[in-house]
Write a protein that holds these residues in place. Structure first.
Motif, short mmCIF file in Angstrom:
data_model
loop_
_atom_site.label_atom_id
_atom_site.label_comp_id
_atom_site.label_asym_id
_atom_site.label_seq_id
_atom_site.Cartn_x
_atom_site.Cartn_y
_atom_site.Cartn_z
N UNK A 1 60.66 8.82 50.42
CA UNK A 1 59.66 7.94 50.82
C UNK A 1 58.53 8.53 51.58
N UNK A 2 59.20 8.89 52.79
CA UNK A 2 58.62 9.56 53.84
C UNK A 2 57.79 10.54 53.55
N UNK A 3 58.81 11.78 52.97
CA UNK A 3 57.93 12.95 52.26
C UNK A 3 56.93 12.58 51.35
N UNK A 4 57.19 11.57 50.34
CA UNK A 4 56.02 11.44 49.48
C UNK A 4 54.86 10.76 50.11
N UNK A 5 55.04 10.09 50.89
CA UNK A 5 53.71 9.50 51.80
C UNK A 5 53.19 10.83 52.32
N UNK A 6 53.90 11.45 53.04
CA UNK A 6 53.00 12.80 53.92
C UNK A 6 52.23 13.61 52.65
N UNK A 7 53.13 13.73 51.51
CA UNK A 7 52.31 14.67 50.39
C UNK A 7 51.13 13.74 49.86
N UNK A 8 51.34 12.66 49.56
CA UNK A 8 50.12 11.96 49.04
C UNK A 8 49.02 11.75 50.25
N UNK A 9 49.15 11.56 51.47
CA UNK A 9 48.09 11.59 52.52
C UNK A 9 47.53 12.94 52.43
N UNK A 10 48.31 14.12 52.53
CA UNK A 10 47.69 15.47 52.54
C UNK A 10 46.68 15.57 51.52
N UNK A 11 46.95 15.12 50.26
CA UNK A 11 45.91 15.26 49.16
C UNK A 11 44.67 14.28 49.60
N UNK A 12 44.92 13.36 50.03
CA UNK A 12 43.69 12.45 50.73
C UNK A 12 42.81 13.18 51.50
N UNK A 13 43.55 13.78 52.53
CA UNK A 13 42.91 14.55 53.68
C UNK A 13 42.31 15.73 52.91
N UNK A 14 42.88 16.24 52.25
CA UNK A 14 42.12 17.41 51.32
C UNK A 14 41.04 17.19 50.74
N UNK A 15 41.01 15.98 50.02
CA UNK A 15 39.77 15.44 49.03
C UNK A 15 38.59 15.36 50.06
N UNK A 16 38.87 14.56 51.18
CA UNK A 16 37.93 14.25 52.22
C UNK A 16 37.30 15.59 52.89
N UNK A 17 38.31 16.41 53.18
CA UNK A 17 37.75 17.63 53.90
C UNK A 17 36.93 18.34 53.01
N UNK A 18 37.36 18.61 51.76
CA UNK A 18 36.62 19.26 50.77
C UNK A 18 35.38 18.64 50.41
N UNK A 19 35.22 17.04 50.32
CA UNK A 19 33.98 16.47 50.34
C UNK A 19 32.81 16.96 51.39
N UNK A 20 33.47 16.82 52.80
CA UNK A 20 32.64 17.23 53.60
C UNK A 20 32.10 18.64 53.45
N UNK A 21 32.82 19.45 53.23
CA UNK A 21 32.57 20.99 52.86
C UNK A 21 31.54 21.14 51.99
N UNK A 22 31.92 20.19 50.96
CA UNK A 22 30.94 20.37 49.58
C UNK A 22 29.42 19.83 49.83
N UNK A 23 29.25 18.73 50.77
CA UNK A 23 28.21 18.17 50.97
C UNK A 23 27.13 18.97 51.66
N UNK A 24 27.84 19.95 52.69
CA UNK A 24 26.95 20.84 53.36
C UNK A 24 26.70 21.99 52.41
#
Length: 550
Positions: free
Chosen positions: A511-534
């Motif tokens: 469960x801990x590793x699964x949460x880490x994985x899920x959070x990393x995808x969310x972080x990647x989505x948010x980072x990519x969104x910021x990069x894409x907007x600019x």
């Protein structure tokens, strides 16, 4: 046909059934849920488990619980000592058979050769006679009893110890067969420790209903179906990437253990892949999902020291590689850098440079607009067009949003710009209303217009600075290549989100590793969104550049 429909229906309902089974087996057990889930998966795929941990932490209790998952099954457990004999594990010799027929035969009923779930505590204390026979049982699932070769129904072997086999003890082959290796610690959470101490019993009785208990014929059928689960090339590449990470880690200097402890045999990798297929099957899927790869954390370590390294590598793998998060962000970074370099080149090539001349011992700016195209807005005819070469919030308070070009009177502009900073009335974009615009010449003699935040925006003059169509074509080609990279990055993250959603809920992953994985995808989505907007603002401006100069 009816049997095929029934089989399909049963498989559709299988994940829900497994979830109920995991819940029932974990009921009343504190901080052992991950261990029980992994042991159940090992049992469902016919693999063996090694539990490492101090005495008194419910290792045997876990194994006893697992027998309840199987309908009409037998359990065998034994605490090994250096004085243990094969008779105590595999059954006593039949004196009658030896006397009547002179055959060396064991009475195996009630012993390991007839058990479905086996728990052997302090496994490494056993003598060679026991361990050698056990290796054959684990390898071949048969027991040689005299001249007979008997099939062993063992679905799960759980071994346990508070130590590892001694180096050069000859036990590496058997230890390597323990595919799933779990470190079981004392209860850590204060609330769980209190519940343990104040509860009615440390060993809660469980009841597994016949609707979820595993029948013998089902188990055999599942073993065949597990082998039909597919492993895609993409998932294979992830496994290979993990293999390379671990091998590089083994070569790193400074590890406080021999590099051999990060050696993973080909046999172990092959058995681990079957465990991944089992995970996919019992989660209701026909192919291995990258989420299943998290299970490898408990398959690849050799010692507590190497376990720490594997854990760190798996965390990095989950955060960066498992769903191409690192690759997607690297592609987006590359696209943004390409776009930035292209924007700088466009500004350098198209940005208009003012000439200077001395008049009355004072340096004056000279902008020759003779070659500029003329435009008309409302009743004004002698207008020239200045194209903004950078994104901006606007160059006028009256015109909100990105300013793309402005029109100003040619004669008025030529006069006012001579002294540098000047205010000139003009039109912004397609707005027919006049507004005040601020122009200047910077320290490098580049002509700029000030936006509403008073930041300089370089400009080019239509008809003067845009006379090389081949260069514009090249810029468009490079811009489209950058856009394609951003789209590729967005596609990778969309696929990641789709795949992880398809794999949840997952009945076996940590469960801990699964949460880490899920959070990393969310972080990647948010980072990519910021990069894409600019990125998109600059890419759109470059794509429309030719039109801006029309």
């Amino acid at each position: 046909m009816a049997n095929q429909i029934a089989m399909t229906t049963n498989n559709v309902l299988l994940p829900e059934r497994i979830q109920k089974l995991v819940h029932a087996l974990s009921n009343g057990v504190y901080e052992r849920e991950n261990t029980i889930r992994l042991c159940l998966l090992a049992a469902l795929s016919g693999e063996s488990v090694f539990l490492l941990g101090p005495p008194g932490i419910a290792k045997s209790y876990i194994a006893k619980r697992l027998i309840e998952a199987f309908d009409d099954s037998q359990f065998f457990e034994y605490l090994m000592t250096r004085f243990s004999t094969p008779e105590e594990v595999f059954g006593p010799l039949s004196i009658q058979e030896l006397k009547d027929n002179g055959k060396y035969v064991r009475l195996t009923e009630g012993y390991l050769p007839t058990a479905d779930v086996v728990f052997l505590d302090e496994i490494w204390k056993a003598g060679p006679a026991i361990l050698n026979t056990l290796l054959t049982v684990v390898n071949e699932r048969v027991f040689r009893n005299g001249s007979e070769v008997l099939p062993v129904p063992m679905r799960l072997l759980v071994t346990a110890s508070n130590e590892l086999p001694e180096p050069d003890s000859g036990l590496d082959a058997l230890y390597d067969r323990m595919l799933v290796r779990i470190f079981v610690n004392r209860i850590q959470e204060k609330s769980n420790f209190k519940r343990l101490l104040t509860g009615d019993s440390g060993e809660t009785e469980i009841s597994i209903g016949s609707d979820i208990s595993i029948k013998a014929h089902e188990y055999e059928q599942w073993q065949r179906q597990i082998d039909n689960v597919s492993l895609s090339d993409d998932v294979f590449e992830k496994i290979y990437a993990l293999k390379m990470l671990l091998e590089r880690e083994a070569e790193e200097e400074g590890n406080n253990f021999p590099s051999e402890e990060l050696y993973i045999s080909d046999r172990r990798w092959k058995k681990a892949v079957r465990l991944l297929k089992a995970s996919a099957f019992f989660n209701g899927r026909h192919d291995v999902n990258p989420v299943d790869l998290l299970l490898l954390q408990e398959c690849l370590w050799h010692s507590p020291e190497s376990r720490n390294v594997v854990t760190q590598v798996m965390r990095r793998f989950a955060q960066e590689i498992c769903f191409n998060q690192q690759e997607a962000l690297a592609i987006a970074d590359e696209a943004n850098e390409d776009s930035r370099e292209l924007a700088e080149e466009i500004k350098d090539v198209l940005g208009h440079t003012a000439e200077t001349e001395l008049s009355m011992r004072k340096e004056k700016n000279r902008i020759d607009l003779a070659g500029a195209r003329r435009y008309s807005v409302n009743m004004a005819n002698n207008l020239v067009k200045f194209v903004m070469l950078d994104t901006n919030p606007s160059v006028s308070e009256k015109e909100k949003g990105d300013s793309r070009w402005v029109y100003v009177d040619a004669n008025e502009f030529e006069k006012k710009i001579k002294n540098g900073a000047c205010d000139v009335y003009g039109y912004v974009n397609k707005n027919p209303n006049l507004c005040m615009l601020k122009f200047d010449v910077d320290g490098e003699h580049r002509l700029v217009i000030k936006d509403i935040a008073n930041r300089p925006v370089p400009v080019a003059i239509a008809g003067i600075d845009d006379n090389d169509p081949n260069t514009f074509t090249e810029w468009q080609t490079r811009n489209e290549a950058s856009i394609a990279k951003i789209e590729e990055a967005k596609h990778l993250i969309r696929v990641a989100r789709t795949q992880i959603n398809a794999a949840l809920p997952h009945h076996f992953a940590n469960s801990e590793l699964l949460e880490l994985l899920a959070n990393s995808i969310t972080d990647a989505e948010e980072t990519l969104q910021r990069q894409t907007t600019k990125f998109e603002k600059g890419a759109f401006r470059t794509r429309m550049l030719t039109e801006y100069f029309e």
